[in-house]
Each structure stands twice: as C-alpha cells, then as structure tokens.
Design an enzyme around this catalytic site. Structure first.
Site, short mmCIF file in Angstrom:
data_model
loop_
_atom_site.label_atom_id
_atom_site.label_comp_id
_atom_site.label_asym_id
_atom_site.label_seq_id
_atom_site.Cartn_x
_atom_site.Cartn_y
_atom_site.Cartn_z
N CYS A 1 53.63 11.84 24.68
CA CYS A 1 53.73 10.62 23.55
C CYS A 1 54.89 9.74 23.50
CB CYS A 1 53.54 11.40 22.19
SG CYS A 1 51.97 12.60 22.21
N HIS B 1 59.36 7.98 15.43
CA HIS B 1 58.15 8.51 15.87
C HIS B 1 57.29 8.94 14.90
CE1 HIS B 1 55.96 10.57 19.22
NE2 HIS B 1 55.75 11.58 18.62
N HIS C 1 48.25 8.61 15.36
CA HIS C 1 49.33 8.97 16.78
C HIS C 1 48.23 8.67 17.84
CE1 HIS C 1 51.81 10.65 19.45
NE2 HIS C 1 52.36 11.71 18.77
#
Length: 424
Positions: A179, A310, A345
């Site tokens: 990620c 994030h 996400h």
C-alpha cells in the site's frame, strides 16, 4: 552529464540534479474519473462507499467498498483489446492515457523521448486469480480460460501502458511494495528524471477490488461496517477501494521549453522498511521515513502546509501514524487529512492518488476534507479538515504511504509559482 545546482520550492539548496515537475494527471476513482471529476469530488467531499457488486458477499455481516461502477475500458483503449488486460491493468492504462492527454502531449511526443513507466500495486490482477481459483475448484484446471490466465502477470500493469502507447525507448517497472507502492513508483520516476536517466516518466499505482483482499481485511477485523472515518473517535476500519493514479513527470527545463501547465514540483521522497511485523505499523520507522523525505527534499517540518496521511481509519494505524508525525513535527502539527474517507483504501493506488490530490490542492489552493467525521479522537488530536474542503495558500505538502511488512514511502511536493520561481 553536469547538472546545475538549484533551489526547490521551499527555497532550500539542492544538489546538481534536474528539478522534476508534474505536468499531467490521470485518475480513475470511485468519486470521479479524469482530473476534473476527481478534483470536483475532492472539493465536494464525495464518498464512493456502496455495497459491493464485484463478487458474492453472502455470509458477511457487512460488505461495503468504494467500487467503481461506471468505468468503460473501451472508452480509453486504442491499441489493445480490453479482454487482453485485467481490471487493474485497464485502470492503469486508462490513467496513463489520461495523463498524456492532460499534459498536452501526443503518443508520438512520448515515443520520441527516453521514458520510464513505473506502476505500484498491492494485488496485481488478484481479481483474475480469484476467478481462476474458483473455476479450478469447481470444474478442474482443464476448464481454465487461457486468456484470463495470461492476464495475471503483475508486470502487465506497467507493460500495458507501454504497449498501449507504443513506447520503445522505455524502462518498465512494476513495484510491489503493497500500500506504499504508488509513492515508491513516483520516487523511482523522480530519481530517473532528476539524474537525467530518462526525459519523461509515467508513474503511479493501480489496483482492483478482489475477494482475496476484502476477506483478508475482514478476517483481521478491519473492515468498517458502513464508511471509513479516519481519526474519528468512532472509527471502525477501512473500506477497500479500487482505481488508478498516474502522474506524468518531466524535468522543469522540458516543461518550460514546451510551455506546459505545471501542477506541482516533486521536491523529494523518503523510504524506510522496518520489517518488524507483518501488519502492525512501527511508529519509529514511519518517523525515520518522514525525516528522510524532508532531508531529501531540502525542507524542514515548519515548511509543510498539510499532510495527506495514509489515514486508514483503523484504531491502531491512525494513532501510530499521528504519533510518528508528532515525533517529527512536535505538538504544532499541520492539517492532516485522509482521502481514504472518500475513495476507500485503493491499496497500491492509494499514495499515487494521494499524490494526484496533493498536486491538485497545490495548484488550485485548497485542502481536501476528511469526510464522515463526527468527533476527533483525542489520541489523534489532528485538524483533519472535517467534512468540508477549505481554501488555503499552500506551498509544500507531504503525502504519506505506509504498508504491511513495514514498507513506508513519503513524498514531498511543492507549489509551482511560474517562471520567476525557475529564475531563483
């Protein structure tokens, strides 16, 4: 090659490297595809959350995601048949084409230059792998579709862009650092351009919703029942998302010579990998990564006007990330937002789409909101710009990308103020 010394957007001296700017953006998201729609979605605080339609979710207590339901690959592909590409590769190729057009370039323009295509991903074409495993279990391996089987190589995310644009003098890389991969890919492009190895780079990330990743996060207890609420006292986890963000980058000299519109300057980046735990973040490692990014960019914490965090919306990750930010910035934190509240996400695309959002924010003078917000968790204690975008005079922004396995990548970008800034 001997390169002149320069100053970056914060006015700090850099070494002998080309300055690197972003002149084109290609985005595919659940809140809008294309630069205009994406920017409008960010300003409006639009949410892409909806019930999953991509695969069967029977038996799950909750199954929302930020799924893209209006994407037509044939609208973007000119050379390749859509069936030749998996969904993530379709996103990447579409975003690559958009970035080239948005930069005011043609295929011939890009083909004429030594270039790089670097795409980050978490899952590659796991959606196709999900399908193939299902067929194999139900009907046996003799029933596997060879066309689908050929699509699962993750290198196709970057190779697809090369094939679609007909590039030849090109380096092609797929970055699989989960990620944080989007920021890794952009950093790779920044190095290649700044050192003169390539003239132009198409860099970013792409991923598609897949059953494997949804169920993995669900079993970890980190899928939110309704929406993602980063930094909120009542946050309950992530929503998986999908999409792609591709940035077209070139040297400042190149952009000025052709009169290109410049979204932002890439000032530098930092990387760290602690490898201390498969899934739990390490605050000290994140702090080291932020410091490395500032050092590489020639800035100090006080130069940063906002942080695109994030910001996954899980209990542990948000607290750990903010704690790491506080290690570097002290108690006077810049605004710290999470666009995952809007687009979910998106795995390997997450930090690439964050970088695209930062570039738009710098050029258009606004800070995107953190939506779905009710009450800020005191353990986070950040100004997350709740629910509504705010106008802001931005000069430097920081984009965080953190990943399982302790892979961290932080990107720093600066506002472009026109030819006077180049003269300085």
């Amino acid at each position: 090659m001997s390169l002149p010394s320069t100053e970056n957007a914060a006015g700090h001296a850099q070494g002998a490297r080309h300055r690197v700017v972003i002149t084109g953006l290609g985005v595919v998201t659940s809140i809008g595809t294309g630069v205009g729609a994406f920017a409008e979605g960010l300003r409006q605080g639009r949410s892409g959350a909806k019930p999953i339609g991509a695969f069967d979710t029977e038996g799950f207590a909750h199954a929302n995601a930020c799924e893209i339901t209006d994407f037509d690959a044939d609208a973007y592909l000119r050379r390749l048949p859509a069936d030749d590409l998996g969904r993530a590769s379709q996103f990447a190729v579409a975003a690559g084409r958009m970035a080239v057009a948005d930069a005011g370039l043609t295929e011939d323009d890009v083909r004429a230059r030594r270039s790089l295509v670097s795409v980050g991903t978490t899952d590659g074409e796991s959606r196709d792998l999900d399908h193939l495993v299902g067929v194999q279990v139900a009907a046996g391996e003799d029933r596997l579709d060879p066309v689908v089987a050929r699509r699962v190589w993750p290198g196709r995310l970057s190779a697809g862009i090369v094939r679609e644009l007909g590039l030849e003098d090109v380096e092609t890389v797929t970055v699989a650092t989960a990620c944080a991969a989007g920021n890794y890919a952009v950093g790779y492009g920044y190095d290649a351009i700044s050192t003169g190895d390539v003239e132009m780079a198409l860099c970013g990330g792409a991923d598609a919703l897949c059953f494997k990743t949804f169920t993995g996060f669900y079993r970890l207890g980190t899928i939110a029942p309704d929406v993602c609420r980063p930094f909120d006292s009542d946050r309950q986890g992530i929503l998986t998302g999908e999409g792609a963000g591709i940035l077209l980058m070139e040297s400042l000299e190149s952009a000025l010579a052709r009169g290109a519109r410049i979204y932002a300057e890439v000032l530098g980046y930092g990387l760290s990998c602690d490898a201390s735990h498969p899934v739990a973040p390490d605050g000290d490692s994140i702090a080291r990564c932020i410091k490395a990014a500032h050092r590489n960019s020639g800035i100090t914490p006080r130069d940063v006007d906002f942080i695109s965090a994030h910001g996954t919306g899980t209990k542990a990750n948000d607290v750990t990330e903010v704690g790491a930010i506080r290690q570097v910035f002290g108690e006077d934190l810049p605004r710290t937002i999470s666009i995952k509240s809007m687009i979910g996400h998106t795995m390997g695309a997450a930090s690439a789409l964050g970088a695209a959002a930062c570039a738009l924010a710098l050029r258009e003078g606004f800070v995107p909101p953190t939506v779905n917000h009710r009450e800020t968790d005191p353990e986070c204690g950040v100004d997350c710009v709740p629910n509504e975008a705010v106008a802001a005079d931005l000069k430097v922004v920081q984009n965080n990308g953190l990943a399982f396995g302790g892979n961290n990548a932080v990107l720093v970008m600066g506002r472009w103020d026109g030819p006077d800034a180049a003269a300085s």
